[in-house]
Design an enzyme around this catalytic site. Sequence first.
Site, PDB file in Angstrom:
ATOM      1  N   SER A 145       6.722   0.614 -14.468  1.00  0.00           N
ATOM      2  CA  SER A 145       7.084   1.059 -15.812  1.00  0.00           C
ATOM      3  C   SER A 145       6.834   2.561 -15.956  1.00  0.00           C
ATOM      4  CB  SER A 145       6.233   0.288 -16.829  1.00  0.00           C
ATOM      5  OG  SER A 145       6.489   0.769 -18.133  1.00  0.00           O
ATOM      6  N   ALA A 146       7.762   3.251 -16.629  1.00  0.00           N
ATOM      7  CA  ALA A 146       7.687   4.719 -16.702  1.00  0.00           C
ATOM      8  C   ALA A 146       6.538   5.230 -17.568  1.00  0.00           C
ATOM      9  CB  ALA A 146       9.015   5.270 -17.241  1.00  0.00           C
ATOM     10  N   HIS A 147       6.266   4.545 -18.682  1.00  0.00           N
ATOM     11  CA  HIS A 147       5.333   5.151 -19.634  1.00  0.00           C
ATOM     12  C   HIS A 147       3.866   5.058 -19.208  1.00  0.00           C
ATOM     13  CE1 HIS A 147       3.512   1.712 -22.030  1.00  0.00           C
ATOM     14  NE2 HIS A 147       4.509   1.067 -21.466  1.00  0.00           N
TER      15      HIS A 147
ATOM     16  N   CYS B 126      -2.964  -5.178 -26.093  1.00  0.00           N
ATOM     17  CA  CYS B 126      -2.105  -6.230 -26.633  1.00  0.00           C
ATOM     18  C   CYS B 126      -2.919  -7.247 -27.426  1.00  0.00           C
ATOM     19  CB  CYS B 126      -1.383  -6.958 -25.510  1.00  0.00           C
ATOM     20  SG  CYS B 126      -0.768  -5.854 -24.259  1.00  0.00           S
TER      21      CYS B 126
ATOM     22  N   THR C 231      24.575  -0.749 -21.274  1.00  0.00           N
ATOM     23  CA  THR C 231      24.766   0.682 -21.021  1.00  0.00           C
ATOM     24  C   THR C 231      23.404   1.317 -20.774  1.00  0.00           C
ATOM     25  OG1 THR C 231      26.710   0.664 -22.412  1.00  0.00           O
ATOM     26  CG2 THR C 231      25.718   2.815 -21.978  1.00  0.00           C
TER      27      THR C 231
ATOM     28  N   SER D   8       7.542  -5.121 -18.938  1.00  0.00           N
ATOM     29  CA  SER D   8       7.583  -6.518 -19.392  1.00  0.00           C
ATOM     30  C   SER D   8       8.902  -7.179 -18.994  1.00  0.00           C
ATOM     31  CB  SER D   8       7.429  -6.598 -20.915  1.00  0.00           C
ATOM     32  OG  SER D   8       6.188  -6.064 -21.312  1.00  0.00           O
TER      33      SER D   8
ATOM     34  N   ASN E 278      -4.849  -4.205 -15.531  1.00  0.00           N
ATOM     35  CA  ASN E 278      -4.793  -3.194 -16.588  1.00  0.00           C
ATOM     36  C   ASN E 278      -6.084  -3.076 -17.385  1.00  0.00           C
ATOM     37  OD1 ASN E 278      -3.447  -5.833 -17.067  1.00  0.00           O
ATOM     38  ND2 ASN E 278      -3.608  -5.208 -19.201  1.00  0.00           N
TER      39      ASN E 278
ATOM     40  N   GLN F 273       0.268  -0.875 -13.207  1.00  0.00           N
ATOM     41  CA  GLN F 273      -0.912  -0.004 -13.229  1.00  0.00           C
ATOM     42  C   GLN F 273      -1.154   0.688 -11.893  1.00  0.00           C
ATOM     43  OE1 GLN F 273      -2.810   0.924 -15.801  1.00  0.00           O
ATOM     44  NE2 GLN F 273      -1.874  -0.438 -17.299  1.00  0.00           N
TER      45      GLN F 273
END
Length: 391
Positions: A198-200, A324, A236, A71, A150, A178
């Site tokens: 995106s990693a997840h 969502c 960071t 996002s 998605n 996706q």
Amino acid sequence: MKVYLDYSATTPVKPEVFNAMTPYLRDYYGNPSSLHSYGRENKKAIDTARDQIAQTLKAKPEEIFFTGGGSEADNWAIKGTAEALKNKGRHIITTSIEHHAVLHTCQHLEKQGYEVTYLPVNEEGIISVEELKSHLREDTILITIMYANNEIGTIQPIQEIAAIAKEHKVLFHTDAVQAYGHLEINTQDLPVDMISISAHKLYGPKGVGALYIRKGTRIHNLIHGGAQERKKRAGTENIAGIVGFGKAAELAYGQLTEHVNHLTELRDYLLEGIQQKIPYTRLNGHRQKRLPNNVNVSFEFIEGESMLLSLDMVGIAASSGSACTSGSLDPSHVLLSLGLSHEMAHGSLRLTLGDQNTKEEIDYVLEQLPPIVQRLRDMSPLYENLKEGAR
Ligand SMILES: *Cc1c(COP(=O)(O)O)cnc(C)c1O
């Protein structure tokens, strides 16, 4: 039996990914910006992850910028270029089936005085490149079109879209959250300027993603502060998350063909089984141009929420429309864009597969789903009418 079929919502972290991450949560805590050895070690870990991700996209490491997820990458790509180019023009082209991270960002920009064209899709969920061309204007500064959807898994003609953008010297961003981990994305062949990942969604941790930014692209910062990410994204770094992302990306692309073959086989088996066993079923999205792990169907005379609850009671995790939007009663904007009625959009079921799924699990779903659909249909007055009419 418990069967998870909601991999497009999120995926479990792979054990190899978890193992790569844990030292950075337990032992290595230095700030990567520090000059001492504690910091330098961690800076090195981030650089390794950046290399791993760059390799999967055939990009240069300095074109990969870590973010707090898909996002954020979408927000950054769109707001950052819109702001940088506002004196050149204020027209943006996107589609009506984007993820909310793109759609709501575009709507936000409309309130700031930008103009946005939302391209429609055909009944299989694909945009027309001719139509895209016809909407290009002197003041068009950005085209943002998702690689693969998605909800319905539809893959857009990205190569053609990118070529048009390049020909007209308009920036092109694609939300590939996706597609990444399912399709080859080669930034040397594809003239795209920005890519969100995106990693997840590919067996990595949540809360970390990246924006690929082609060298030379004019873009303003979204997050202001310190000099991290070559002064483009302050804060960071989420070192463990970034290390996990790098590992997940490397694993996904190291086994891409096996992974895709496994998924495609299961997907087709599941889809054909559903179509055989359940009448009045519609496949949502394109039959061929779709992600290898996506099945999205609408059952006439059914209410999606009740179906999800019934499936959950027998251990099957699925989704109806997008994760969502569940929790709200609005039918999915993607399904409505395909031309589905509100009823059919409400009767949709999304089953998305992952590398842990087995044929036994799919057999279990094919055994459990048909009686659930039948029971819910038996309670529907519309279905009663249909049966009456048939007599
Ligand atoms: C999941 C998803 C996003 C959002 O990514 P997060 O990392 O969850 O913020 C954006 N676009 C698409 C297509 C997605 O599937």
